[in-house]
Design a protein around this motif. Structure first.
Motif, PDB file in Angstrom:
ATOM      1  N   LEU A  89      46.845  34.069  73.535  1.00  0.00           N
ATOM      2  CA  LEU A  89      45.495  34.132  72.901  1.00  0.00           C
ATOM      3  C   LEU A  89      44.526  34.987  73.435  1.00  0.00           C
ATOM      4  CD1 LEU A  89      43.304  32.232  71.352  1.00  0.00           C
ATOM      5  CD2 LEU A  89      43.091  30.477  73.661  1.00  0.00           C
ATOM      6  N   PRO A 125      45.363  37.300  69.846  1.00  0.00           N
ATOM      7  CA  PRO A 125      44.612  36.125  69.239  1.00  0.00           C
ATOM      8  C   PRO A 125      45.188  35.848  67.803  1.00  0.00           C
ATOM      9  CG  PRO A 125      42.975  37.764  69.702  1.00  0.00           C
ATOM     10  CD  PRO A 125      44.168  38.311  70.243  1.00  0.00           C
ATOM     11  N   SER A 126      45.511  37.173  67.077  1.00  0.00           N
ATOM     12  CA  SER A 126      45.527  36.825  65.535  1.00  0.00           C
ATOM     13  C   SER A 126      46.895  36.252  65.434  1.00  0.00           C
ATOM     14  CB  SER A 126      45.860  38.417  65.090  1.00  0.00           C
ATOM     15  OG  SER A 126      46.620  39.302  65.580  1.00  0.00           O
ATOM     16  N   TYR A 154      47.412  33.277  66.361  1.00  0.00           N
ATOM     17  CA  TYR A 154      47.036  31.865  66.183  1.00  0.00           C
ATOM     18  C   TYR A 154      46.285  31.844  64.819  1.00  0.00           C
ATOM     19  CZ  TYR A 154      48.229  31.147  70.813  1.00  0.00           C
ATOM     20  OH  TYR A 154      48.866  31.013  72.169  1.00  0.00           O
ATOM     21  N   TYR A 179      42.488  31.232  65.011  1.00  0.00           N
ATOM     22  CA  TYR A 179      41.567  32.417  65.250  1.00  0.00           C
ATOM     23  C   TYR A 179      41.220  32.989  63.888  1.00  0.00           C
ATOM     24  CZ  TYR A 179      39.837  36.928  66.839  1.00  0.00           C
ATOM     25  OH  TYR A 179      39.204  37.920  66.939  1.00  0.00           O
ATOM     26  N   PHE A 196      34.783  32.143  69.502  1.00  0.00           N
ATOM     27  CA  PHE A 196      36.482  32.460  69.964  1.00  0.00           C
ATOM     28  C   PHE A 196      36.447  33.734  70.500  1.00  0.00           C
ATOM     29  CE2 PHE A 196      39.440  29.834  67.267  1.00  0.00           C
ATOM     30  CZ  PHE A 196      40.628  29.792  68.143  1.00  0.00           C
ATOM     31  N   ASP A 197      35.606  34.948  69.883  1.00  0.00           N
ATOM     32  CA  ASP A 197      35.690  36.048  70.565  1.00  0.00           C
ATOM     33  C   ASP A 197      34.896  35.983  72.077  1.00  0.00           C
ATOM     34  OD1 ASP A 197      36.667  37.334  68.729  1.00  0.00           O
ATOM     35  OD2 ASP A 197      34.718  37.816  67.464  1.00  0.00           O
ATOM     36  N   ILE A 214      37.853  34.580  74.321  1.00  0.00           N
ATOM     37  CA  ILE A 214      39.020  35.351  74.523  1.00  0.00           C
ATOM     38  C   ILE A 214      38.590  36.591  75.378  1.00  0.00           C
ATOM     39  CG2 ILE A 214      40.202  37.356  73.180  1.00  0.00           C
ATOM     40  CD1 ILE A 214      40.221  35.472  70.878  1.00  0.00           C
TER      41      ILE A 214
END
Length: 380
Positions: A120, A124-125, A127, A130, A141-142, A145
């Motif tokens: 994550l 993250p990509s 998921y 995301y 989200f960012d 992260i």
């Protein structure tokens, strides 16, 4: 010599949880620390170590992977950071995410076996949540992260030695944590749990968590078109979605015993592995059963499989080069016309047996501890 083994969570059955069981054979007197333990969710062998398993305050969520994931940030991280692992000579961290967040005193020599840096935070990509996030949700989200990267990187600084599964995962560790010296010890397959069938059946097999990055949808799409029988073993957040897209030639199973799973491996025509995996224990389990693998030719399989070129009796897998249904279909059609050698495939799997891992892992840890102890004595 007091040893502690810390693992992210003991709530499911996966390759990492198998590796920890092997670590416990190398150091049987070790204490175990984890964010949460669910005896029914993970391998039954952990019940033998129940008295040695120490959990965080996050144990309240141990009955549900979904709850654990939902409240992981920030409560799971806070709970793990509150765990104190003290008065040990050696601390072995088995992790992807939170195992390295615990409090370890300065006395211990710390070994971090990383399967891959926290997905994550660093990838993250992988998921779908995301990828599908938009607007304010993507912004949140960012921010999360960015916070996770900081926490994860800072925690990794406590490690004295890093270990990886493959050259590819070692490079990811270098990129994420800025370390150079990484020992590669490949995870084991417990070959004793599998056998070679004299007369395999007529189905193909997938054994996987049913999550976005596992690409089980690719296998379903391919076998929908092929019309060949496919058995999918596993569970996960994408289970309902995958079942809905599957035709009648595809069957789903979950909650199987070790014996039932071994029987499925032994009697399949071939094992299908559509994902780009950091390592991949399941292809080796198929090989331990004398069965070939049809795999996407990226990641860990490049270091564990012998791909088909012109010698079908001296290979363990057929690779497909593009992560598309069409490419997988072509690989299945190729495998349909090959005559594999189950004895050769089984012998290859034995190169990755748990006894090999135990010897390499125990030797490395003890050697570094002796060097450390000697340097401490000299400094005094």
């Amino acid at each position: 010599m007091r040893v502690a083994i810390i693992h992210d969570e003991l709530m499911r059955r996966g390759g990492a949880e198998q590796v920890v069981l092997t670590m416990l054979k190398a150091f049987p007197d070790a204490d175990i620390y984890t964010i949460a333990y669910n005896s029914e969710g993970t391998y039954p062998e952990y019940k033998e170590y129940k008295e040695k398993i120490n959990t965080s305050s996050f144990q309240i969520f141990s009955k549900s992977i979904k709850l654990m994931q939902k409240f992981y940030f920030p409560w799971g991280i806070i709970a793990m950071k509150a765990v104190k692992v003290t008065d040990y000579d050696i601390v072995i961290i088995s992790n992807t995410h939170c195992a390295k967040y615990v409090n370890i005193d300065s006395k211990a020599l710390v070994f971090i076996y990383t399967y891959t840096p926290f997905r994550l935070a660093w990838n993250p990509s992988s998921y779908s949540q995301y990828n599908n996030a938009k607007g304010v949700f993507k912004w949140i989200f960012d921010k999360v992260i960015s916070c996770l990267k900081y926490i994860d990187f800072k925690a990794a600084l406590r490690g004295d030695y890093f270990l990886a599964m493959t050259e590819e995962t070692a490079q990811r560790i270098k990129d994420a944590y800025k370390v150079d010296d990484i020992k590669i010890i490949q995870p084991d397959v417990k070959t004793r749990n599998f056998y070679v069938s004299k007369q395999p059946g007529d189905y193909y097999l997938v054994v996987s968590r049913l999550e976005h990055y596992k690409k089980v949808d690719l296998a379903i799409e391919a076998f929908n078109e092929l019309g060949l029988k496919l058995i999918v073993v596993g569970n996960g957040t994408k289970a309902a979605e995958l079942k809905a897209m599957a035709k009648n030639n595809i069957e789903f199973k979950s909650g199987l015993s070790s014996k039932e799973l071994a029987d499925l491996y032994a009697n399949c025509k071939a094992f299908v592995f559509p994902q780009h995996e950091d390592y991949g224990i399941t292809p080796l389990e198929a090989n331990a059963s004398g069965r070939p693998v049809i795999a996407y030719g990226k990641g860990g399989v490049l270091e564990t499989m012998i791909p088909y070129d012109v010698h079908e009796s001296k290979c363990t897998a057929v690779f497909f080069n593009d992560q598309t249904a069409e490419s997988l279909i072509n690989a299945v059609k190729t495998a349909e016309h090959l005559i594999f050698d189950p004895a050769f495939i089984r012998k290859h799997a034995e190169l990755f047996d748990e006894n090999v891992f135990i010897k390499q892992f125990k030797s490395f840890v003890e050697e570094k501890y002796e060097e450390h102890s000697s340097s401490v004595i000299k400094s005094h």
